[in-house]
Write a protein that holds these residues in place. Sequence first.
Motif, PDB file in Angstrom:
ATOM      1  N   VAL A 310      35.506  21.825 -24.752  1.00 29.78           N
ATOM      2  CA  VAL A 310      35.042  21.606 -23.376  1.00 29.78           C
ATOM      3  C   VAL A 310      36.222  21.266 -22.466  1.00 29.78           C
ATOM      4  CG1 VAL A 310      33.559  20.211 -21.888  1.00 29.78           C
ATOM      5  CG2 VAL A 310      32.767  20.874 -24.172  1.00 29.78           C
ATOM      6  N   GLN A 311      37.123  20.402 -22.952  1.00 27.42           N
ATOM      7  CA  GLN A 311      38.269  20.002 -22.138  1.00 27.42           C
ATOM      8  C   GLN A 311      39.192  21.189 -21.862  1.00 27.42           C
ATOM      9  OE1 GLN A 311      40.845  16.875 -23.673  1.00 27.42           O
ATOM     10  NE2 GLN A 311      41.121  16.134 -21.581  1.00 27.42           N
ATOM     11  N   LYS A 312      39.321  22.066 -22.821  1.00 27.68           N
ATOM     12  CA  LYS A 312      40.155  23.254 -22.627  1.00 27.68           C
ATOM     13  C   LYS A 312      39.608  24.112 -21.490  1.00 27.68           C
ATOM     14  CE  LYS A 312      42.112  27.212 -25.104  1.00 27.68           C
ATOM     15  NZ  LYS A 312      42.166  27.946 -26.387  1.00 27.68           N
ATOM     16  N   LEU A 313      38.283  24.169 -21.384  1.00 28.81           N
ATOM     17  CA  LEU A 313      37.660  24.954 -20.322  1.00 28.81           C
ATOM     18  C   LEU A 313      37.814  24.285 -18.958  1.00 28.81           C
ATOM     19  CD1 LEU A 313      34.331  26.054 -22.088  1.00 28.81           C
ATOM     20  CD2 LEU A 313      36.407  27.399 -21.777  1.00 28.81           C
ATOM     21  N   THR A 314      37.504  22.993 -18.895  1.00 28.58           N
ATOM     22  CA  THR A 314      37.567  22.304 -17.599  1.00 28.58           C
ATOM     23  C   THR A 314      39.004  22.173 -17.095  1.00 28.58           C
ATOM     24  OG1 THR A 314      37.554  20.163 -18.754  1.00 28.58           O
ATOM     25  CG2 THR A 314      35.429  21.021 -18.000  1.00 28.58           C
ATOM     26  N   SER A 315      39.958  22.055 -18.019  1.00 28.16           N
ATOM     27  CA  SER A 315      41.359  21.906 -17.610  1.00 28.16           C
ATOM     28  C   SER A 315      42.014  23.249 -17.272  1.00 28.16           C
ATOM     29  CB  SER A 315      42.164  21.214 -18.717  1.00 28.16           C
ATOM     30  OG  SER A 315      42.155  21.980 -19.905  1.00 28.16           O
ATOM     31  N   SER A 316      41.264  24.333 -17.435  1.00 28.20           N
ATOM     32  CA  SER A 316      41.816  25.665 -17.139  1.00 28.20           C
ATOM     33  C   SER A 316      41.705  26.029 -15.664  1.00 28.20           C
ATOM     34  CB  SER A 316      41.096  26.730 -17.975  1.00 28.20           C
ATOM     35  OG  SER A 316      39.743  26.880 -17.545  1.00 28.20           O
ATOM     36  N   MET A 317      41.040  25.187 -14.877  1.00 27.01           N
ATOM     37  CA  MET A 317      40.794  25.539 -13.477  1.00 27.01           C
ATOM     38  C   MET A 317      42.075  25.698 -12.665  1.00 27.01           C
ATOM     39  SD  MET A 317      37.767  26.324 -12.706  1.00 27.01           S
ATOM     40  CE  MET A 317      37.984  26.324 -10.922  1.00 27.01           C
ATOM     41  N   ASP A 318      43.070  24.853 -12.912  1.00 30.70           N
ATOM     42  CA  ASP A 318      44.328  24.984 -12.166  1.00 30.70           C
ATOM     43  C   ASP A 318      44.953  26.359 -12.401  1.00 30.70           C
ATOM     44  OD1 ASP A 318      44.226  22.452 -11.016  1.00 30.70           O
ATOM     45  OD2 ASP A 318      45.100  21.508 -12.783  1.00 30.70           O
ATOM     46  N   ALA A 319      44.961  26.778 -13.657  1.00 30.28           N
ATOM     47  CA  ALA A 319      45.523  28.092 -13.986  1.00 30.28           C
ATOM     48  C   ALA A 319      44.686  29.214 -13.368  1.00 30.28           C
ATOM     49  CB  ALA A 319      45.600  28.264 -15.499  1.00 30.28           C
ATOM     50  N   ARG A 320      43.370  29.015 -13.304  1.00 27.63           N
ATOM     51  CA  ARG A 320      42.494  30.028 -12.708  1.00 27.63           C
ATOM     52  C   ARG A 320      42.803  30.198 -11.221  1.00 27.63           C
ATOM     53  NH1 ARG A 320      37.543  30.828 -16.006  1.00 27.63           N
ATOM     54  NH2 ARG A 320      37.747  29.490 -17.831  1.00 27.63           N
ATOM     55  N   LEU A 321      43.023  29.075 -10.533  1.00 29.43           N
ATOM     56  CA  LEU A 321      43.315  29.149  -9.107  1.00 29.43           C
ATOM     57  C   LEU A 321      44.669  29.808  -8.847  1.00 29.43           C
ATOM     58  CD1 LEU A 321      40.836  27.327  -8.781  1.00 29.43           C
ATOM     59  CD2 LEU A 321      42.104  26.080  -7.028  1.00 29.43           C
ATOM     60  N   VAL A 322      45.659  29.484  -9.689  1.00 26.41           N
ATOM     61  CA  VAL A 322      46.976  30.113  -9.544  1.00 26.41           C
ATOM     62  C   VAL A 322      46.857  31.623  -9.751  1.00 26.41           C
ATOM     63  CG1 VAL A 322      49.265  30.326 -10.591  1.00 26.41           C
ATOM     64  CG2 VAL A 322      48.273  28.062 -10.205  1.00 26.41           C
ATOM     65  N   LYS A 323      46.057  32.017 -10.747  1.00 29.61           N
ATOM     66  CA  LYS A 323      45.891  33.438 -11.018  1.00 29.61           C
ATOM     67  C   LYS A 323      45.121  34.116  -9.893  1.00 29.61           C
ATOM     68  CE  LYS A 323      45.086  36.527 -14.878  1.00 29.61           C
ATOM     69  NZ  LYS A 323      44.777  36.607 -16.319  1.00 29.61           N
ATOM     70  N   LEU A 324      44.156  33.410  -9.323  1.00 26.77           N
ATOM     71  CA  LEU A 324      43.399  33.958  -8.204  1.00 26.77           C
ATOM     72  C   LEU A 324      44.313  34.227  -7.010  1.00 26.77           C
ATOM     73  CD1 LEU A 324      40.631  34.677  -6.957  1.00 26.77           C
ATOM     74  CD2 LEU A 324      40.407  32.276  -6.305  1.00 26.77           C
ATOM     75  N   LEU A 325      45.219  33.302  -6.747  1.00 25.39           N
ATOM     76  CA  LEU A 325      46.163  33.477  -5.645  1.00 25.39           C
ATOM     77  C   LEU A 325      47.152  34.601  -5.939  1.00 25.39           C
ATOM     78  CD1 LEU A 325      46.803  29.717  -4.814  1.00 25.39           C
ATOM     79  CD2 LEU A 325      45.663  31.380  -3.336  1.00 25.39           C
ATOM     80  N   SER A 326      47.643  34.646  -7.178  1.00 28.15           N
ATOM     81  CA  SER A 326      48.610  35.690  -7.535  1.00 28.15           C
ATOM     82  C   SER A 326      47.980  37.074  -7.531  1.00 28.15           C
ATOM     83  CB  SER A 326      49.230  35.403  -8.905  1.00 28.15           C
ATOM     84  OG  SER A 326      48.243  35.471  -9.920  1.00 28.15           O
ATOM     85  N   ASN A 327      46.645  37.130  -7.815  1.00 25.47           N
ATOM     86  CA  ASN A 327      45.929  38.412  -7.783  1.00 25.47           C
ATOM     87  C   ASN A 327      45.409  38.743  -6.390  1.00 25.47           C
ATOM     88  OD1 ASN A 327      46.352  38.651 -10.499  1.00 25.47           O
ATOM     89  ND2 ASN A 327      44.271  38.127 -11.114  1.00 25.47           N
ATOM     90  N   LYS A 328      45.804  37.917  -5.416  1.00 25.80           N
ATOM     91  CA  LYS A 328      45.429  38.128  -4.016  1.00 25.80           C
ATOM     92  C   LYS A 328      43.914  38.183  -3.832  1.00 25.80           C
ATOM     93  CE  LYS A 328      49.748  40.518  -2.942  1.00 25.80           C
ATOM     94  NZ  LYS A 328      50.374  41.748  -2.416  1.00 25.80           N
ATOM     95  N   GLY A 329      43.241  37.273  -4.524  1.00 24.78           N
ATOM     96  CA  GLY A 329      41.807  37.153  -4.361  1.00 24.78           C
ATOM     97  C   GLY A 329      40.979  38.050  -5.250  1.00 24.78           C
ATOM     98  N   SER A 330      41.618  38.761  -6.185  1.00 27.02           N
ATOM     99  CA  SER A 330      40.884  39.649  -7.076  1.00 27.02           C
ATOM    100  C   SER A 330      40.386  38.872  -8.279  1.00 27.02           C
ATOM    101  CB  SER A 330      41.770  40.806  -7.514  1.00 27.02           C
ATOM    102  OG  SER A 330      41.009  41.787  -8.183  1.00 27.02           O
ATOM    103  N   TYR A 331      39.829  39.601  -9.261  1.00 33.06           N
ATOM    104  CA  TYR A 331      39.188  38.985 -10.418  1.00 33.06           C
ATOM    105  C   TYR A 331      40.131  38.098 -11.223  1.00 33.06           C
ATOM    106  CZ  TYR A 331      35.311  42.213  -9.646  1.00 33.06           C
ATOM    107  OH  TYR A 331      34.269  42.908  -9.102  1.00 33.06           O
ATOM    108  N   VAL A 332      39.527  37.099 -11.876  1.00 35.77           N
ATOM    109  CA  VAL A 332      40.254  36.204 -12.767  1.00 35.77           C
ATOM    110  C   VAL A 332      39.663  36.360 -14.157  1.00 35.77           C
ATOM    111  CG1 VAL A 332      40.802  33.819 -13.308  1.00 35.77           C
ATOM    112  CG2 VAL A 332      40.709  34.562 -10.924  1.00 35.77           C
TER     113      VAL A 332
END
Length: 334
Positions: A310-332
């Motif tokens: 569970v912690q691995k999932l909840t702590s992944s949000m920072d990486a998800r947001l960075v990837k969202l920005l790097s993908n210019k708003g595309s899929y994560v």
Amino acid sequence: MGKKKDLSAAEKSEIVQCLGRGMKTLDISRKLKRDHRTIKRFVADSEHRRVCADKGTLRKIFARSMHRIKRAAAKIPLHSSKQIFEAAGASGVPRTSRCRVLQSLATVHKPSIRPPITNALKQKQLHWAEKYMKTNFQIVLFTDECHGWSSGWLVDGWWDGHPVPTRLRHQQGGGGVMFWAGIMETELVGPFRAPEGVKMTSAKYVEFMTDHFLPWYRRKNYAFHNKIIFMHDNAPSHAAKNTSASMAVIGIKGEKVMVWLPSFPDLNPIENLWSILKQKIYEGGSKFTSKQQLWEAILTFCKQIQAETVQKLTSSMDARLVKLLSNKGSYVTM
């Protein structure tokens, strides 16, 4: 011994058993007290059983309505065979026959969870990522309803070169078991099963949360209530004014409610929890004969999910947001 009426099912069964033991037809006729010619005729008919003229092809009754069935399957992709036949005006056909017909023109697929993405949606996602970039996601309770894992028919060739269509949440309806769960830091909240056959309106959602989420929430201390941020997607039952007012009564309002992106499920870490749960439940090709049996399996495997997972999932949000920005708003994809 004269000729009598046709052989009964019990007599035919006994003849087959006697033949299996090596008895001759004359001895069988004496045993059953039936005419020898009747026994011989039955054995001859069994040995030279008529081969179906169409050799497995579709019967004429289906050929007449095949065009309507194919058109219905194309019009409502990823629906069940029953829904497709009803849409084609062919209700009352047994399931085995429906599937046999559809196998000649369609294939079963699972829906994609990813909706079509537009430039406007990409911009919304970028603004959302920038807004929540500095959020401590360990105090966010990510929630979602799981509507079971269903699949449906897609007409062969219709979607060639294109991704499998999505099935939006309010369209899923039907099959499987619907339940609600949440994850926060290392804790899995629930799962709690939704009532069978009940449409999740705002009133029903508030009632459900009062019965299941509220007891868990009230067991927490004041410091927890003061810091928690509640996340649920923007489904109609979640976004309704009645729902917002009910959540505000217990202090979950304003900045304590995370404004979620429209139709963007793969950013939500709880979606990964559903995938983990599905793999565990259907490991080794497990099948379930009833919804209750499936629900019991869900409860069993939820208890086996470790806090570290569970912690691995909840702590992944920072990486998800960075990837969202790097993908210019595309899929994560995580």
